[in-house]
Design an enzyme around this catalytic site. Sequence first.
Site, PDB file in Angstrom:
ATOM      1  CB  SER A  16       3.319  19.433 -25.321  1.00 18.86           C
ATOM      2  OG  SER A  16       2.430  18.356 -25.475  1.00 18.86           O
ATOM      3  CG  ASP A  63      -3.633  15.109 -35.868  1.00 17.84           C
ATOM      4  OD1 ASP A  63      -2.873  14.110 -35.729  1.00 17.84           O
ATOM      5  OD2 ASP A  63      -4.869  15.030 -35.840  1.00 17.84           O
ATOM      6  CB  VAL A  64       2.065  13.122 -36.138  1.00 18.80           C
ATOM      7  CG1 VAL A  64       2.981  14.104 -35.434  1.00 18.80           C
ATOM      8  CG2 VAL A  64       1.443  12.135 -35.153  1.00 18.80           C
ATOM      9  CB  SER A 142       5.815   0.243 -26.480  1.00 19.67           C
ATOM     10  OG  SER A 142       5.391  -0.425 -25.297  1.00 19.67           O
ATOM     11  CE1 TYR A 155       0.928   2.872 -27.130  1.00 14.39           C
ATOM     12  CE2 TYR A 155       1.720   0.847 -26.105  1.00 14.39           C
ATOM     13  CZ  TYR A 155       1.848   2.211 -26.333  1.00 14.39           C
ATOM     14  OH  TYR A 155       2.896   2.910 -25.785  1.00 14.39           O
ATOM     15  CB  ALA A 157      -0.815  -4.083 -34.010  1.00 17.88           C
ATOM     16  CE  LYS A 159       3.869   3.199 -29.176  1.00 15.26           C
ATOM     17  NZ  LYS A 159       4.553   4.465 -29.490  1.00 15.26           N
TER      18      LYS A 159
HETATM   19  P1  NAP Z   1       1.607  11.260 -22.972  1.00 16.37           P
HETATM   20  O1  NAP Z   1       2.092  11.709 -21.652  1.00 16.37           O
HETATM   21  O2  NAP Z   1       0.180  10.851 -23.142  1.00 16.37           O
HETATM   22  O3  NAP Z   1       1.971  12.380 -24.072  1.00 16.37           O
HETATM   23  C1  NAP Z   1       1.631  12.181 -25.416  1.00 16.37           C
HETATM   24  C2  NAP Z   1       2.169  13.334 -26.247  1.00 16.37           C
HETATM   25  O4  NAP Z   1       1.816  13.088 -27.618  1.00 16.37           O
HETATM   26  C3  NAP Z   1       1.555  14.681 -25.868  1.00 16.37           C
HETATM   27  O5  NAP Z   1       2.517  15.685 -26.073  1.00 16.37           O
HETATM   28  C4  NAP Z   1       0.416  14.828 -26.899  1.00 16.37           C
HETATM   29  O6  NAP Z   1       0.079  16.197 -27.070  1.00 16.37           O
HETATM   30  C5  NAP Z   1       1.075  14.205 -28.136  1.00 16.37           C
HETATM   31  N1  NAP Z   1       0.149  13.714 -29.161  1.00 16.37           N
HETATM   32  C6  NAP Z   1      -0.876  12.828 -29.003  1.00 16.37           C
HETATM   33  N2  NAP Z   1      -1.508  12.658 -30.179  1.00 16.37           N
HETATM   34  C7  NAP Z   1      -0.861  13.430 -31.092  1.00 16.37           C
HETATM   35  C8  NAP Z   1      -1.043  13.676 -32.482  1.00 16.37           C
HETATM   36  N3  NAP Z   1      -2.022  13.098 -33.189  1.00 16.37           N
HETATM   37  N4  NAP Z   1      -0.191  14.537 -33.105  1.00 16.37           N
HETATM   38  C9  NAP Z   1       0.801  15.153 -32.406  1.00 16.37           C
HETATM   39  N5  NAP Z   1       1.026  14.957 -31.099  1.00 16.37           N
HETATM   40  C10 NAP Z   1       0.193  14.102 -30.448  1.00 16.37           C
HETATM   41  O7  NAP Z   1       2.454   9.975 -23.502  1.00 16.37           O
HETATM   42  P2  NAP Z   1       3.851   9.383 -22.963  1.00 16.37           P
HETATM   43  O8  NAP Z   1       3.575   8.404 -21.924  1.00 16.37           O
HETATM   44  O9  NAP Z   1       4.819  10.481 -22.746  1.00 16.37           O
HETATM   45  O10 NAP Z   1       4.294   8.540 -24.262  1.00 16.37           O
HETATM   46  C11 NAP Z   1       5.129   9.072 -25.271  1.00 16.37           C
HETATM   47  C12 NAP Z   1       5.479   7.958 -26.245  1.00 16.37           C
HETATM   48  O11 NAP Z   1       6.113   6.896 -25.559  1.00 16.37           O
HETATM   49  C13 NAP Z   1       4.252   7.346 -26.923  1.00 16.37           C
HETATM   50  O12 NAP Z   1       4.561   7.006 -28.249  1.00 16.37           O
HETATM   51  C14 NAP Z   1       4.004   6.101 -26.112  1.00 16.37           C
HETATM   52  O13 NAP Z   1       3.322   5.132 -26.854  1.00 16.37           O
HETATM   53  C15 NAP Z   1       5.428   5.688 -25.804  1.00 16.37           C
HETATM   54  N6  NAP Z   1       5.527   4.808 -24.638  1.00 16.37           N
HETATM   55  C16 NAP Z   1       5.080   5.211 -23.415  1.00 16.37           C
HETATM   56  C17 NAP Z   1       5.196   4.356 -22.336  1.00 16.37           C
HETATM   57  C18 NAP Z   1       4.734   4.734 -20.952  1.00 16.37           C
HETATM   58  O14 NAP Z   1       4.772   3.868 -20.079  1.00 16.37           O
HETATM   59  N7  NAP Z   1       4.339   5.960 -20.690  1.00 16.37           N
HETATM   60  C19 NAP Z   1       5.756   3.085 -22.511  1.00 16.37           C
HETATM   61  C20 NAP Z   1       6.203   2.702 -23.761  1.00 16.37           C
HETATM   62  C21 NAP Z   1       6.091   3.585 -24.830  1.00 16.37           C
HETATM   63  P3  NAP Z   1      -1.401  16.662 -27.592  1.00 16.37           P
HETATM   64  O15 NAP Z   1      -2.375  15.892 -26.771  1.00 16.37           O
HETATM   65  O16 NAP Z   1      -1.444  18.126 -27.434  1.00 16.37           O
HETATM   66  O17 NAP Z   1      -1.420  16.258 -29.045  1.00 16.37           O
END
Ligand code: NAP
Length: 247
Positions: A16, A63-64, A142, A155, A157, A159
Site C-alpha cells: 500500500s 495481517d500477515v 535487508s 529487525y 535477526a 531479516k
Molecule cells: P513502510 O513504508 O513502513 O511500509 C510497510 C508496508 O507494510 C505498509 O504497506 C504496511 O501497511 C504493511 N504492513 C505492515 N505490517 C503489516 C502486517 N502485519 N501485515 C500486512 N502488511 C503489513 O516500509 P518500507 O520502507 O516500504 O519497507 C518495505 C519492506 O522493505 C520491509 O520489509 C522493510 O523491512 C524492507 N526494507 C526497507 C528498507 C528501507 O530503508 N525503507 C531497507 C531495507 C529493507 P499497513 O500498515 O496498512 O499494514
Amino acid sequence: MASELKDIVAVVTGGSRGIGLGIATELAAAGASVAILARNGERASEAAAGLGGTAPHLGLACDVSSSDDSAEAIRAVEAQLGAVGLLVNNAGITRDNILLRLREEDWDEVMDVNLKGAFNMTRAVTRGMMKRRSGSIINISSVVGITGNPGQANYAASKAGLIGFTRTVARELASRGIRCNAVAPGYIETDMTAALDDAQAEALRERIPLGRLGTPEDIAGVVRFLAGPSARYITGQVLSVDGGMVI
Ligand code: NAP
C-alpha cells in the site's frame, strides 16, 4: 519487454506504500494482475486502484502475522484474480532499541510480521504452485540482515532469518518449478526511514558509494527482473540493492 508478466497473478504484501507500492506499480507495468495486501484494507484498495496496466488489480486487508488471515487472503485473491504465480513478501516493521531496552513484545512483533509473515504467506501459496509446477517467491530482506545494525537486533535477526528461509525454500521447491530469491535493500526513502534527520541522512550518504539513498523504484526494477523470464535460472540468491553500501 512491457508484458513479460502478462497472465501472472502477483501478491505483494505491504504494497500500500513505500517499497511495496513501488514493486506493485512495476509488476503492473510488466503486465501482472496485482493483489496488494496490508492491514489497512482501505489503503490497500486505494493503492490497487491507482496501479496502471491492463490487468485487473485488487487490494485486501490482511495481517500477515496471522496464518488464518494469510490463508483467507490467498483464497480471496485466487477467487477474484486467479491462481497466484508470484508472491512478494515485502510487509515489514521496525521496533528499534538497543538490546538492553528491547522489550520482549518488540522482539515478538517484529519476528511475527517480518519472518513468520513470510512463512504464513509462502505456505498459503505453495500448494497451488506445486500442483502447477510453476511459481516465484521473492522475499524483501535487508542489508542489515547481512551486516547487523546496532539498535536493530530484532529487525536484523528477522531479516537474516528471511535469508535462511529463502535458501531453504529454494532448495525444497526447485524440483517443483518454484524459484525463491531475496532482495536486500540498503537505505530506501520511505515512511520507515522518514525519521532520519538531515545529519543522519548525510552520514548515511557518506557510507554509500553511489552517493544517495535509494528509492522504491530502485528495488522494484530488481524485483521485476527476478520475477520475470530473464531470471529463470536464478534461485536461492540474495541480491543486495544498496548503492554499494555492503561490498
Ligand atoms: P513502510 O513504508 O513502513 O511500509 C510497510 C508496508 O507494510 C505498509 O504497506 C504496511 O501497511 C504493511 N504492513 C505492515 N505490517 C503489516 C502486517 N502485519 N501485515 C500486512 N502488511 C503489513 O516500509 P518500507 O520502507 O516500504 O519497507 C518495505 C519492506 O522493505 C520491509 O520489509 C522493510 O523491512 C524492507 N526494507 C526497507 C528498507 C528501507 O530503508 N525503507 C531497507 C531495507 C529493507 P499497513 O500498515 O496498512 O499494514
